[in-house]
Write a protein that holds these residues in place. Structure first.
Motif, PDB file in Angstrom:
ATOM      1  N   LEU A  73     -39.387 104.642 -48.514  1.00 51.81           N
ATOM      2  CA  LEU A  73     -38.986 103.126 -48.282  1.00 51.81           C
ATOM      3  C   LEU A  73     -37.786 102.831 -48.951  1.00 51.81           C
ATOM      4  CD1 LEU A  73     -42.432 101.577 -48.350  1.00 51.81           C
ATOM      5  CD2 LEU A  73     -40.831 101.445 -46.506  1.00 51.81           C
ATOM      6  N   THR A  74     -37.444 103.241 -50.205  1.00 55.87           N
ATOM      7  CA  THR A  74     -36.077 103.051 -50.905  1.00 55.87           C
ATOM      8  C   THR A  74     -35.157 103.830 -50.222  1.00 55.87           C
ATOM      9  OG1 THR A  74     -37.287 102.681 -52.954  1.00 55.87           O
ATOM     10  CG2 THR A  74     -35.178 103.366 -53.144  1.00 55.87           C
ATOM     11  N   ASN A  78     -31.886 101.852 -48.610  1.00 57.92           N
ATOM     12  CA  ASN A  78     -30.638 102.197 -48.768  1.00 57.92           C
ATOM     13  C   ASN A  78     -29.813 102.756 -47.769  1.00 57.92           C
ATOM     14  OD1 ASN A  78     -31.100 101.515 -51.618  1.00 57.92           O
ATOM     15  ND2 ASN A  78     -31.569 103.576 -51.978  1.00 57.92           N
ATOM     16  N   ARG A  79     -30.289 103.615 -46.760  1.00 52.67           N
ATOM     17  CA  ARG A  79     -29.568 104.028 -45.551  1.00 52.67           C
ATOM     18  C   ARG A  79     -29.133 102.694 -44.663  1.00 52.67           C
ATOM     19  NH1 ARG A  79     -33.372 109.093 -43.917  1.00 52.67           N
ATOM     20  NH2 ARG A  79     -32.593 110.421 -45.335  1.00 52.67           N
ATOM     21  N   ALA A  80     -30.043 101.973 -44.716  1.00 51.62           N
ATOM     22  CA  ALA A  80     -29.823 100.462 -43.720  1.00 51.62           C
ATOM     23  C   ALA A  80     -28.788  99.747 -44.205  1.00 51.62           C
ATOM     24  CB  ALA A  80     -31.132 100.037 -43.474  1.00 51.62           C
ATOM     25  N   THR A  81     -28.678  99.376 -45.596  1.00 55.49           N
ATOM     26  CA  THR A  81     -27.943  98.539 -46.168  1.00 55.49           C
ATOM     27  C   THR A  81     -26.398  99.048 -46.295  1.00 55.49           C
ATOM     28  OG1 THR A  81     -28.365  99.095 -48.421  1.00 55.49           O
ATOM     29  CG2 THR A  81     -29.424  97.132 -47.225  1.00 55.49           C
ATOM     30  N   THR A  91     -42.482  93.193 -50.010  1.00 57.64           N
ATOM     31  CA  THR A  91     -42.662  93.975 -51.221  1.00 57.64           C
ATOM     32  C   THR A  91     -44.186  93.828 -51.584  1.00 57.64           C
ATOM     33  OG1 THR A  91     -42.327  92.088 -52.695  1.00 57.64           O
ATOM     34  CG2 THR A  91     -40.441  93.692 -52.132  1.00 57.64           C
ATOM     35  N   ARG A  92     -44.536  94.751 -52.513  1.00 57.08           N
ATOM     36  CA  ARG A  92     -46.030  94.432 -52.864  1.00 57.08           C
ATOM     37  C   ARG A  92     -46.427  93.428 -53.545  1.00 57.08           C
ATOM     38  NH1 ARG A  92     -49.015  99.679 -52.781  1.00 57.08           N
ATOM     39  NH2 ARG A  92     -50.337  99.053 -54.273  1.00 57.08           N
ATOM     40  N   GLU A  93     -45.498  92.530 -54.110  1.00 62.34           N
ATOM     41  CA  GLU A  93     -45.886  91.315 -54.713  1.00 62.34           C
ATOM     42  C   GLU A  93     -46.181  90.318 -53.906  1.00 62.34           C
ATOM     43  OE1 GLU A  93     -43.253  93.661 -57.398  1.00 62.34           O
ATOM     44  OE2 GLU A  93     -43.050  93.212 -55.391  1.00 62.34           O
ATOM     45  N   LEU A  94     -45.907  90.519 -52.681  1.00 62.63           N
ATOM     46  CA  LEU A  94     -46.048  89.479 -51.618  1.00 62.63           C
ATOM     47  C   LEU A  94     -47.558  89.536 -51.190  1.00 62.63           C
ATOM     48  CD1 LEU A  94     -43.085  89.682 -49.334  1.00 62.63           C
ATOM     49  CD2 LEU A  94     -43.228  88.411 -51.557  1.00 62.63           C
ATOM     50  N   ALA A 105     -39.332  83.672 -53.736  1.00 61.01           N
ATOM     51  CA  ALA A 105     -39.126  83.751 -55.055  1.00 61.01           C
ATOM     52  C   ALA A 105     -39.569  85.059 -55.843  1.00 61.01           C
ATOM     53  CB  ALA A 105     -39.802  82.689 -55.929  1.00 61.01           C
ATOM     54  N   ALA A 106     -40.515  85.772 -55.132  1.00 63.23           N
ATOM     55  CA  ALA A 106     -41.144  86.993 -55.697  1.00 63.23           C
ATOM     56  C   ALA A 106     -40.090  87.925 -55.392  1.00 63.23           C
ATOM     57  CB  ALA A 106     -42.478  87.343 -55.021  1.00 63.23           C
ATOM     58  N   VAL A 107     -39.401  88.174 -54.462  1.00 66.04           N
ATOM     59  CA  VAL A 107     -38.316  88.978 -54.092  1.00 66.04           C
ATOM     60  C   VAL A 107     -37.029  88.782 -54.891  1.00 66.04           C
ATOM     61  CG1 VAL A 107     -36.818  89.953 -52.244  1.00 66.04           C
ATOM     62  CG2 VAL A 107     -39.307  89.357 -51.614  1.00 66.04           C
ATOM     63  N   ALA A 108     -36.842  87.402 -55.022  1.00 67.20           N
ATOM     64  CA  ALA A 108     -35.595  87.144 -55.710  1.00 67.20           C
ATOM     65  C   ALA A 108     -35.467  87.517 -57.277  1.00 67.20           C
ATOM     66  CB  ALA A 108     -35.168  85.727 -55.662  1.00 67.20           C
ATOM     67  N   ALA A 109     -36.670  87.495 -57.774  1.00 68.07           N
ATOM     68  CA  ALA A 109     -36.840  87.991 -59.142  1.00 68.07           C
ATOM     69  C   ALA A 109     -36.811  89.358 -59.568  1.00 68.07           C
ATOM     70  CB  ALA A 109     -38.602  87.668 -59.541  1.00 68.07           C
ATOM     71  N   VAL A 110     -36.495  90.284 -58.435  1.00 64.68           N
ATOM     72  CA  VAL A 110     -36.404  91.701 -58.566  1.00 64.68           C
ATOM     73  C   VAL A 110     -35.171  92.345 -58.224  1.00 64.68           C
ATOM     74  CG1 VAL A 110     -37.613  93.771 -58.246  1.00 64.68           C
ATOM     75  CG2 VAL A 110     -38.977  91.834 -58.518  1.00 64.68           C
ATOM     76  N   PRO A 111     -34.514  93.060 -59.123  1.00 68.33           N
ATOM     77  CA  PRO A 111     -33.358  93.656 -58.500  1.00 68.33           C
ATOM     78  C   PRO A 111     -33.669  94.766 -57.272  1.00 68.33           C
ATOM     79  CG  PRO A 111     -33.448  93.744 -60.750  1.00 68.33           C
ATOM     80  CD  PRO A 111     -34.645  93.327 -60.410  1.00 68.33           C
ATOM     81  N   THR A 112     -32.674  94.955 -56.371  1.00 64.97           N
ATOM     82  CA  THR A 112     -32.611  95.964 -55.148  1.00 64.97           C
ATOM     83  C   THR A 112     -33.391  97.026 -55.927  1.00 64.97           C
ATOM     84  OG1 THR A 112     -30.884  94.899 -54.125  1.00 64.97           O
ATOM     85  CG2 THR A 112     -31.645  96.985 -53.261  1.00 64.97           C
ATOM     86  N   GLN A 113     -32.885  97.912 -56.744  1.00 66.72           N
ATOM     87  CA  GLN A 113     -33.370  99.012 -57.208  1.00 66.72           C
ATOM     88  C   GLN A 113     -34.888  99.017 -57.702  1.00 66.72           C
ATOM     89  OE1 GLN A 113     -30.871  97.527 -58.725  1.00 66.72           O
ATOM     90  NE2 GLN A 113     -31.104  97.585 -60.838  1.00 66.72           N
ATOM     91  N   ASN A 114     -35.189  98.204 -58.012  1.00 65.02           N
ATOM     92  CA  ASN A 114     -36.773  97.766 -58.607  1.00 65.02           C
ATOM     93  C   ASN A 114     -37.479  97.294 -57.405  1.00 65.02           C
ATOM     94  OD1 ASN A 114     -35.787  98.847 -60.990  1.00 65.02           O
ATOM     95  ND2 ASN A 114     -35.411  96.994 -61.931  1.00 65.02           N
TER      96      ASN A 114
END
Length: 140
Positions: A73-74, A78-81, A91-94, A105-114
Motif C-alpha cells: 500500500l505504501t 508513492n507510485r501514484a503521488t 487509514t486504520r485510524e479511521l 484530523a486523524a490523517v492530518a496528524a500523521v506524516p505521509t511516511q507513517n
C-alpha cells in the motif's frame, strides 16, 4: 447486448489483505465514494426500471480491487503521488473515528511516511494504473 467499451481510464482500489472482511468492504466503499467526489465524471446516469421507479447512478466503469500488504500500500501511494495523481486514502485510524471531521484530523496528524494505510484508490489512464499496481493480485 453486451457493451464491450474499452475505457481509456482505469479505477483501482487496493485494500490491505489482513483486515477483517467487514473492514475491507468498508474501506472499498469509502474509497469508491472518494473517487467519485474527486472525479464527478465517474458517476453514470440514474437508473430506471420498467415500472418507472428511479434509482441512483453507479460508477460508470468497472473497479478492480487488489489485495495488498502494508508495504504494498505504501508503494502504491508513492507510485501514484510520484506520477502526480491525487489518490483517495483510508487509514486504520479511521476505523475508530465517527465522523468526517475526525477522519480528516486523524490523517492530518500523521506524516505521509507513517500513514497506517488500510486502502488506496486511484483513477487514471489505464497504462498509469497498470504501472502503479504492478505486482499486485486481484482480491480473491
Amino acid at each position: 447486448m453486451t457493451d464491450i467499451t474499452r475505457f481509456d481510464t482505469k479505477i483501482a482500489i487496493v485494500v490491505r489483505d489482513d483486515l477483517a472482511t467487514w473492514q475491507k468492504l468498508n474501506v472499498a466503499s469509502f474509497l469508491a465514494g472518494g473517487l467519485v467526489g474527486s472525479y464527478p465524471e465517474l458517476a453514470g446516469e440514474r437508473y430506471a426500471d420498467a415500472s418507472g421507479k428511479d434509482y441512483g447512478p453507479l460508477i460508470r466503469q468497472p473497479i478492480l480491487i487488489f489485495a495488498a500488504t502494508a508495504d504494498d500500500l505504501t508503494r502504491v501511494l508513492n507510485r501514484a503521488t510520484e506520477r502526480g495523481l491525487q489518490p483517495s486514502i483510508y487509514t486504520r485510524e479511521l476505523f475508530s473515528t465517527g465522523n468526517d471531521t475526525d477522519n480528516r484530523a486523524a490523517v492530518a496528524a500523521v506524516p505521509t511516511q507513517n500513514l497506517d494505510l488500510a486502502g488506496v484508490a486511484i483513477h487514471a489512464e489505464r497504462r498509469i494504473i497498470d504501472k502503479i499496481v504492478k505486482g499486485l493480485s486481484l482480491h480473491p
